[in-house]
Structures are given as structure tokens and as C-alpha cells.
Design an enzyme around this catalytic site. Structure first.
Site, PDB file in Angstrom:
ATOM      1  N   PRO A   9      31.143  -7.341  17.747  1.00 30.40           N
ATOM      2  CA  PRO A   9      31.157  -7.876  19.110  1.00 30.40           C
ATOM      3  C   PRO A   9      32.390  -7.533  19.922  1.00 30.40           C
ATOM      4  O   PRO A   9      33.506  -7.538  19.414  1.00 30.40           O
ATOM      5  CB  PRO A   9      31.065  -9.395  18.900  1.00 30.40           C
ATOM      6  CG  PRO A   9      31.505  -9.630  17.510  1.00 30.40           C
ATOM      7  CD  PRO A   9      31.115  -8.401  16.731  1.00 30.40           C
ATOM      8  N   ASN A  10      32.124  -7.274  21.189  1.00 33.03           N
ATOM      9  CA  ASN A  10      33.122  -7.031  22.238  1.00 33.03           C
ATOM     10  C   ASN A  10      33.775  -5.660  22.158  1.00 33.03           C
ATOM     11  O   ASN A  10      34.524  -5.297  23.065  1.00 33.03           O
ATOM     12  CB  ASN A  10      34.198  -8.140  22.258  1.00 33.03           C
ATOM     13  CG  ASN A  10      33.609  -9.485  22.610  1.00 33.03           C
ATOM     14  OD1 ASN A  10      32.913  -9.602  23.624  1.00 33.03           O
ATOM     15  ND2 ASN A  10      33.825 -10.495  21.787  1.00 33.03           N
ATOM     16  N   ARG A  17      40.003  -3.673  28.900  1.00 27.02           N
ATOM     17  CA  ARG A  17      40.942  -4.800  28.841  1.00 27.02           C
ATOM     18  C   ARG A  17      41.744  -4.748  27.555  1.00 27.02           C
ATOM     19  O   ARG A  17      41.339  -4.121  26.595  1.00 27.02           O
ATOM     20  CB  ARG A  17      40.164  -6.128  28.877  1.00 27.02           C
ATOM     21  CG  ARG A  17      39.700  -6.480  30.256  1.00 27.02           C
ATOM     22  CD  ARG A  17      38.816  -7.700  30.215  1.00 27.02           C
ATOM     23  NE  ARG A  17      37.589  -7.408  30.969  1.00 27.02           N
ATOM     24  CZ  ARG A  17      36.419  -7.947  30.733  1.00 27.02           C
ATOM     25  NH1 ARG A  17      36.263  -8.812  29.761  1.00 27.02           N
ATOM     26  NH2 ARG A  17      35.395  -7.635  31.472  1.00 27.02           N
ATOM     27  N   TYR A  22      44.420  -3.068  21.714  1.00 25.54           N
ATOM     28  CA  TYR A  22      43.356  -2.239  21.140  1.00 25.54           C
ATOM     29  C   TYR A  22      43.391  -0.778  21.591  1.00 25.54           C
ATOM     30  O   TYR A  22      42.522   0.004  21.208  1.00 25.54           O
ATOM     31  CB  TYR A  22      41.989  -2.855  21.482  1.00 25.54           C
ATOM     32  CG  TYR A  22      41.832  -4.272  20.967  1.00 25.54           C
ATOM     33  CD1 TYR A  22      42.012  -4.562  19.621  1.00 25.54           C
ATOM     34  CD2 TYR A  22      41.515  -5.326  21.833  1.00 25.54           C
ATOM     35  CE1 TYR A  22      41.874  -5.854  19.147  1.00 25.54           C
ATOM     36  CE2 TYR A  22      41.375  -6.622  21.365  1.00 25.54           C
ATOM     37  CZ  TYR A  22      41.554  -6.884  20.021  1.00 25.54           C
ATOM     38  OH  TYR A  22      41.421  -8.158  19.549  1.00 25.54           O
ATOM     39  N   ASN A  73      33.764  -1.854  11.579  1.00 21.42           N
ATOM     40  CA  ASN A  73      34.669  -2.741  12.308  1.00 21.42           C
ATOM     41  C   ASN A  73      33.835  -3.943  12.737  1.00 21.42           C
ATOM     42  O   ASN A  73      33.133  -3.895  13.757  1.00 21.42           O
ATOM     43  CB  ASN A  73      35.301  -2.055  13.524  1.00 21.42           C
ATOM     44  CG  ASN A  73      36.340  -2.962  14.188  1.00 21.42           C
ATOM     45  OD1 ASN A  73      36.443  -4.161  13.862  1.00 21.42           O
ATOM     46  ND2 ASN A  73      37.120  -2.425  15.108  1.00 21.42           N
ATOM     47  N   ALA A  76      35.348  -9.765  15.449  1.00 22.64           N
ATOM     48  CA  ALA A  76      35.607 -11.177  15.133  1.00 22.64           C
ATOM     49  C   ALA A  76      34.761 -11.686  13.961  1.00 22.64           C
ATOM     50  O   ALA A  76      35.170 -12.608  13.247  1.00 22.64           O
ATOM     51  CB  ALA A  76      35.376 -12.038  16.372  1.00 22.64           C
ATOM     52  N   GLU A  97      36.517  -0.783   5.701  1.00 25.06           N
ATOM     53  CA  GLU A  97      36.728  -1.712   6.818  1.00 25.06           C
ATOM     54  C   GLU A  97      37.835  -1.162   7.709  1.00 25.06           C
ATOM     55  O   GLU A  97      38.881  -0.742   7.211  1.00 25.06           O
ATOM     56  CB  GLU A  97      37.119  -3.080   6.254  1.00 25.06           C
ATOM     57  CG  GLU A  97      37.450  -4.096   7.331  1.00 25.06           C
ATOM     58  CD  GLU A  97      37.716  -5.488   6.756  1.00 25.06           C
ATOM     59  OE1 GLU A  97      37.171  -5.823   5.676  1.00 25.06           O
ATOM     60  OE2 GLU A  97      38.480  -6.228   7.384  1.00 25.06           O
ATOM     61  N   HIS A  99      40.099  -1.723  11.434  1.00 27.53           N
ATOM     62  CA  HIS A  99      40.483  -2.500  12.621  1.00 27.53           C
ATOM     63  C   HIS A  99      41.454  -1.697  13.449  1.00 27.53           C
ATOM     64  O   HIS A  99      42.356  -1.033  12.903  1.00 27.53           O
ATOM     65  CB  HIS A  99      41.131  -3.836  12.222  1.00 27.53           C
ATOM     66  CG  HIS A  99      40.199  -4.701  11.457  1.00 27.53           C
ATOM     67  ND1 HIS A  99      39.164  -5.376  12.057  1.00 27.53           N
ATOM     68  CD2 HIS A  99      40.106  -4.956  10.128  1.00 27.53           C
ATOM     69  CE1 HIS A  99      38.483  -6.024  11.131  1.00 27.53           C
ATOM     70  NE2 HIS A  99      39.026  -5.784   9.949  1.00 27.53           N
ATOM     71  N   ARG A 106      48.746 -10.558  13.286  1.00 29.15           N
ATOM     72  CA  ARG A 106      48.193 -11.371  14.378  1.00 29.15           C
ATOM     73  C   ARG A 106      48.105 -12.838  13.974  1.00 29.15           C
ATOM     74  O   ARG A 106      48.710 -13.264  13.015  1.00 29.15           O
ATOM     75  CB  ARG A 106      46.849 -10.769  14.798  1.00 29.15           C
ATOM     76  CG  ARG A 106      47.037  -9.325  15.304  1.00 29.15           C
ATOM     77  CD  ARG A 106      45.815  -8.785  15.946  1.00 29.15           C
ATOM     78  NE  ARG A 106      45.440  -9.579  17.115  1.00 29.15           N
ATOM     79  CZ  ARG A 106      44.297  -9.425  17.762  1.00 29.15           C
ATOM     80  NH1 ARG A 106      43.443  -8.506  17.371  1.00 29.15           N
ATOM     81  NH2 ARG A 106      44.015 -10.185  18.807  1.00 29.15           N
TER      82      ARG A 106
HETATM   83  O1  CA2 Z   1      41.525  -4.910  15.701  1.00 28.94           O
HETATM   84  C1  CA2 Z   1      40.295  -4.865  15.610  1.00 28.94           C
HETATM   85  O2  CA2 Z   1      39.656  -3.806  15.545  1.00 28.94           O
HETATM   86  C2  CA2 Z   1      39.504  -6.175  15.637  1.00 28.94           C
HETATM   87  O3  CA2 Z   1      38.394  -6.017  14.754  1.00 28.94           O
HETATM   88  C3  CA2 Z   1      39.037  -6.344  17.069  1.00 28.94           C
HETATM   89  C4  CA2 Z   1      38.314  -7.648  17.313  1.00 28.94           C
HETATM   90  C5  CA2 Z   1      39.121  -8.837  16.784  1.00 28.94           C
HETATM   91  O4  CA2 Z   1      38.358 -10.028  16.900  1.00 28.94           O
HETATM   92  C6  CA2 Z   1      39.531  -8.646  15.338  1.00 28.94           C
HETATM   93  O5  CA2 Z   1      40.316  -9.748  14.952  1.00 28.94           O
HETATM   94  C7  CA2 Z   1      40.314  -7.362  15.170  1.00 28.94           C
HETATM   95  C8  CA2 Z   1      38.092  -7.873  18.804  1.00 28.94           C
HETATM   96  C9  CA2 Z   1      37.358  -6.783  19.488  1.00 28.94           C
HETATM   97  C10 CA2 Z   1      37.343  -7.124  20.937  1.00 28.94           C
HETATM   98  O6  CA2 Z   1      37.648  -5.979  21.674  1.00 28.94           O
HETATM   99  C11 CA2 Z   1      37.989  -6.150  22.976  1.00 28.94           C
HETATM  100  C12 CA2 Z   1      38.286  -4.995  23.651  1.00 28.94           C
HETATM  101  C13 CA2 Z   1      38.650  -5.071  24.975  1.00 28.94           C
HETATM  102  C14 CA2 Z   1      38.718  -6.291  25.620  1.00 28.94           C
HETATM  103  C15 CA2 Z   1      38.424  -7.434  24.916  1.00 28.94           C
HETATM  104  C16 CA2 Z   1      38.057  -7.369  23.597  1.00 28.94           C
END
Ligand code: CA2
Length: 145
Positions: A9-10, A17, A22, A73, A76, A97, A99, A106
Site C-alpha cells: 500500500p501507498n 510525497r 522514500y 515490499n 505497512a 524483502e 524496503h 525508524r
Molecule cells: O521503506 C519502505 O519501503 C516501506 O516499506 C514503505 C512503507 C512503510 O510503511 C514501511 O514502514 C517501509 C510506506 C510506503 C508509503 O509510500 C509513500 C510514498 C510517498 C508518499 C507517501 C507514502
């Protein structure tokens, strides 16, 4: 060799953003990097992103028919989803896996992964390059290198 890249997700929001966390690449740009490396390695990539837990469970259930291994990946869901853990346990398809951010640097709740102990390995904190590293590592592991 067929490798499935699964994104949670996301991650479709990448590049728009939170670039400090990221990176500035979009998911489509990361996909291009991965496909480029896969071509070099002689691997076939299928690419998937979903914001829905059940869809990720189903993609994992389909892995045995579609792929020799996966780069995951779970975003969340990594920190929350027993359903995805159960699917990974059920299919026993080797996966790495990945990230973008270093989850160990974090907040406490992101420092634990429900998938990591099932993975061949984990790549975390190297941004988009981590996907390429994950692919290379999985490819080598599947070849027995
Ligand atoms: O660091 C990573 O790749 C994560 O898997 C990214 C997830 C986060 O919940 C994990 O803890 C670590 C979040 C992805 C959300 O990506 C966004 C990108 C742009 C704006 C908002 C969120």
C-alpha cells in the site's frame, strides 16, 4: 527465471510525497530500473502493486504457478499482516524483502517485520537501488550461487 515483484500500500504515491524518506523516483521508474537489471540477468519480471491486503494475499497464493521467486515490499503490511505472513508460509516461494527506507532507523513499530524470518534476506535503506539489489540477490540465491 521468473521473478515477481510485489508492492504494498501507498507505494503508488512514490515520487509525489516524502522524498526525504522514500526518494524521488516514482514506482514506474523503479520498475524500469528493475526490468533493465532483469534483462541483463536474463530473468522475466512481473510487477504488481496493490493497496489491498487481500489482493496481496492472492498474489502470493498465485506465486507457485507464476514465479520462481519474489521481491516483496509489503510496505505497512510488513509490520501488521499475519494474513500475508500465513500466505508466505503456505506457498514457500523464496523471496527477498525490500524496503526503500531503513526500517531499523525508524519508529519502534516499523522496526519489526512479520515476514523477515521467512525471507531469503532483507534489503532495507538503499532506496530504489534496494529493489535492484534484492533482484540480484534473489537471482543468485535461486541459481545457488
Ligand atoms: O521503506 C519502505 O519501503 C516501506 O516499506 C514503505 C512503507 C512503510 O510503511 C514501511 O514502514 C517501509 C510506506 C510506503 C508509503 O509510500 C509513500 C510514498 C510517498 C508518499 C507517501 C507514502
Amino acid at each position: 527465471m521468473r521473478i515477481s515483484v510485489l508492492n504494498g500500500p501507498n507505494l503508488n504515491l512514490l515520487g509525489q510525497r516524502e522524498p526525504e524518506l522514500y526518494g524521488s523516483k516514482t514506482l514506474a521508474e523503479i520498475e524500469s530500473l528493475v526490468r533493465e537489471e532483469a534483462k541483463r540477468l536474463g530473468a522475466k519480471i512481473s510487477w504488481f502493486q496493490t493497496n489491498h491486503e487481500g489482493e496481496l494475499v492472492e498474489a502470493i497464493q498465485n506465486l507457485p504457478r507464476r514465479a520462481d521467486g519474489a521481491v516483496l515490499n509489503g510496505a505497512a503490511f510488513t509490520h501488521t499482516s499475519l494474513a500475508i505472513r500465513d500466505a508466505l508460509l503456505a506457498v514457500k516461494v523464496p523471496f527477498v524483502e525490500v524496503h526503500l527506507s531503513n526500517i531499523f532507523a525508524r519508529e519502534e513499530r516499523r522496526r519489526h517485520s512479520l515476514f523477515a524470518d521467512l525471507a531469503v534476506g532483507v534489503v532495507t535503506g538503499f532506496g530504489a537501488h534496494g529493489y535492484v539489489m534484492g533482484l540480484q540477490a534473489l537471482h543468485a540465491a535461486l541459481r545457488g550461487d
